[in-house]
Write an enzyme that holds these catalytic residues in place. Structure first.
Site, PDB file in Angstrom:
ATOM      1  N   TRP A 161      -1.943   6.998  10.978  1.00  0.00           N
ATOM      2  CA  TRP A 161      -2.843   6.729   9.633  1.00  0.00           C
ATOM      3  C   TRP A 161      -4.442   6.332  10.574  1.00  0.00           C
ATOM      4  CZ3 TRP A 161       2.029   2.700   8.562  1.00  0.00           C
ATOM      5  CH2 TRP A 161       2.443   2.020   9.771  1.00  0.00           C
ATOM      6  N   ASP A 174      -5.625  21.262  10.696  1.00  0.00           N
ATOM      7  CA  ASP A 174      -5.512  19.390   9.371  1.00  0.00           C
ATOM      8  C   ASP A 174      -5.985  20.432   8.210  1.00  0.00           C
ATOM      9  OD1 ASP A 174      -6.063  17.030   8.340  1.00  0.00           O
ATOM     10  OD2 ASP A 174      -5.464  16.194   9.534  1.00  0.00           O
ATOM     11  N   GLU A 214      -1.271   0.863  -6.056  1.00  0.00           N
ATOM     12  CA  GLU A 214      -1.240   2.990  -6.578  1.00  0.00           C
ATOM     13  C   GLU A 214      -0.379   2.242  -7.696  1.00  0.00           C
ATOM     14  OE1 GLU A 214      -2.785   2.618  -2.475  1.00  0.00           O
ATOM     15  OE2 GLU A 214      -1.262   2.048  -3.447  1.00  0.00           O
ATOM     16  N   TYR A 262      -0.049  10.204   4.882  1.00  0.00           N
ATOM     17  CA  TYR A 262      -0.289  10.540   5.897  1.00  0.00           C
ATOM     18  C   TYR A 262       0.742  11.767   6.236  1.00  0.00           C
ATOM     19  CZ  TYR A 262      -2.240   5.906   5.021  1.00  0.00           C
ATOM     20  OH  TYR A 262      -2.461   4.531   4.281  1.00  0.00           O
ATOM     21  N   ARG A 263      -0.193  12.337   7.083  1.00  0.00           N
ATOM     22  CA  ARG A 263       1.376  13.059   8.327  1.00  0.00           C
ATOM     23  C   ARG A 263       2.026  12.532   8.869  1.00  0.00           C
ATOM     24  NH1 ARG A 263      -3.687  15.634  12.280  1.00  0.00           N
ATOM     25  NH2 ARG A 263      -3.222  14.680  13.784  1.00  0.00           N
ATOM     26  N   ASN A 316       0.730  -1.264   0.183  1.00  0.00           N
ATOM     27  CA  ASN A 316       0.185  -0.002   0.169  1.00  0.00           C
ATOM     28  C   ASN A 316       0.854   1.465  -0.132  1.00  0.00           C
ATOM     29  OD1 ASN A 316      -3.076   1.609   0.258  1.00  0.00           O
ATOM     30  ND2 ASN A 316      -1.932   2.450   2.592  1.00  0.00           N
TER      31      ASN A 316
END
Length: 485
Positions: A189, A284, A235, A175-176, A171
């Site tokens: 996550w 965010d 991806e 994510y930050r 995967n």
């Protein structure tokens, strides 16, 4: 064609005058965030900060801040180009349902020119410099403290690589990442994310999880990491399909994962089961601070990079931001595939102000009573669109991208005692409005013309909309210059 790496794209932008090099020393604590937020809201140029306080590494920002730049980065004329290619490849089969979605995407992804291409470590620019042990120091990388109440400094565009311990399926997620210290970062996550599931499986088996985080990847790879693909669709196959060429991959040095060979910087480490630290708060993409919560803490054992690497990051917050073009491209790319799952849909729009998941505007060619409500529930059952909080359904003659037109329909075409559907269901991990985390109320608005079978039995039926006389409109168009207007 798409650009093979970040630096070649930056050079192209520089030649065109769409890159601003900032040579003055800038502070990653608040100052860079304020600069970038102003520039991206003005739809300004890409930025390259060449003198970041505390780091020798340049920082590229606002790289995908306009649809024109993102199109150029992906080698496209615009997002519709890929949508048209997807539509053309799917016809005439047009399979139905979730199985059809996967089968159709598998057909796209299995094309010979898109699977990733493995290269040797010696041919991978990202392995030009390798740091291990005490030489690893995340303080050398320019992490951003963007908003005053943030809980620390964050890397906001690190592409996180994991794989399912059971199936081995990889995967790629975005994510930050909070920098806790010189060797530790927080992995934010969320509960709906595939990497979190991988970590849970590893922890259940009592195993540590290998993780690799890549920065400054080829633009098409960075875009692919933002795409909401089902967990069993690679991806990198999607990136290859968009680019029309294979992505070069290389084995990591210390973990059994692969990363883009042309990335700028890669962090490698093993996530130990149960290793958690408080993460956040963070300003965010919702425009609000998300609270501090415990998230996994990853120890970095190895850093690989190019010589003179360039880090890439983004600033999120109240829209519009750089998220806008990325979200709009996803909206357009996935329309043909969404139609496989929900063939009722004519078109849809995901407003940036709604964070691309809080609101969906969808048009249908209404054929039977409660067709709008059927479409709402189909959307709430469609993969990550299950997180949608508000669905507005309009007729096919409404341009879903014209918010004035949509508002006119939603304000005027609705009897809220009959045309409002309220349900409960999952919401985004970051949603602050739900009274409890992870689930809350959702609404659907039926702004379509109402049918007698739906209970609309007033004399004369549903009224006609006001419109000009076609002959007069044509006459006025021909004589417009004569009027001096």
């Amino acid at each position: 064609m798409a650009y093979d790496d970040l630096r070649s794209f930056l050079r192209a932008l520089d030649r065109e005058g769409d890159l601003k090099r900032i040579k003055a020393e800038v502070d990653p604590y608040l100052e860079i965030g304020e600069i970038v937020d102003r520039v991206q809201k003005a739809k300004g140029p890409a930025l390259l900060f060449e003198n970041v306080k505390g780091s020798s590494m340049p920082l590229a920002m606002n790289v995908f801040g306009t649809e024109r730049r993102l199109s150029k980065a992906l080698g496209l004329k615009g997002p519709e180009e890929i949508a048209d290619r997807i539509s053309g490849l799917l016809k005439p089969e047009l399979p139905q349902g979730f199985t059809g979605f996967r089968d159709a995407f598998g057909k796209l992804a299995s094309m010979a020119h898109v699977p990733p291409k493995n290269v040797k470590s010696g041919d991978a620019p990202v392995h030009e410099v390798v740091l291990t042990g005490e030489d690893v120091n995340l303080d050398d990388l320019p992490a951003l403290f963007t908003w005053p109440l943030d809980g620390g400094s964050f890397f906001n565009l690190g592409l996180t690589h994991t794989k399912d311990p059971d199936s081995g399926i990889r995967n790629l997620g975005l994510y930050r990442l909070q920098r806790h210290d010189r060797r530790t970062i927080g992995m934010h996550w969320q509960i709906h994310k595939d990497s979190r599931n991988h970590a849970a499986v590893a922890a259940k088996r009592g195993e540590r999880l290998p993780v690799a985080i890549a920065f400054g990847c080829p633009p098409v790879v960075t875009y692919a990491a933002t795409a909401p693909l089902p967990g069993d669709i690679d991806e990198y196959l999607f990136a290859g399909f968009v680019a029309g060429e294979r992505v070069r991959m290389v084995d990591c040095r210390t973990v059994p994962l692969q990363v883009p060979a042309d990335a700028e910087v890669v962090l490698e480490g093993w996530l130990e089961p149960g290793e958690m630290l408080p993460e956040g708060p963070f300003g965010d993409h919702t425009g609000f601070y998300t609270p501090q919560e415990p998230f996994p803490a990853l120890t970095i054992d190895c850093v690989t990079m190019r010589r003179r690497p360039i880090l890439q990051s983004i600033v999120v917050g109240r829209p519009p931001t750089e998220d806008g073009p990325l979200g709009k491209f996803t909206e357009r790319f996935f329309l043909p595939l969404l139609k496989i799952i929900i063939p009722d849909i004519v078109d849809y729009d995901l407003p940036e102000a709604g964070g691309f998941h809080n609101c969906v505007i969808v048009s249908i060619d209404k054929k039977y009573p409660k067709h709008a409500q059927k479409t709402m529930h189909a959307i709430w059952g469609a993969h990550m669109m299950s997180l949608t909080k508000l669905i507005i359904v309009v007729d096919s003659d409404c341009d879903v991208h014209d918010y004035q037109e949509v508002a006119w329909r939603a304000f005027g075409n609705v009897d809220y005692s009959r045309d409002l559907t309220v349900v409960e269901g999952p919401v985004d991990h970051l949603d602050h409005a739900s009274y409890q985390q992870f689930w809350g109320g959702k609404a659907g608005i039926d702004a379509t013309r109402k049918l007698p079978e739906e209970g609309y039995t007033r004399d004369g039926g549903w009224p006609e909309m006001v419109s000009s006389d076609p002959e007069t409109a044509a006459l006025v168009s021909r004589r417009w210059k004569e009027y001096g207007l």
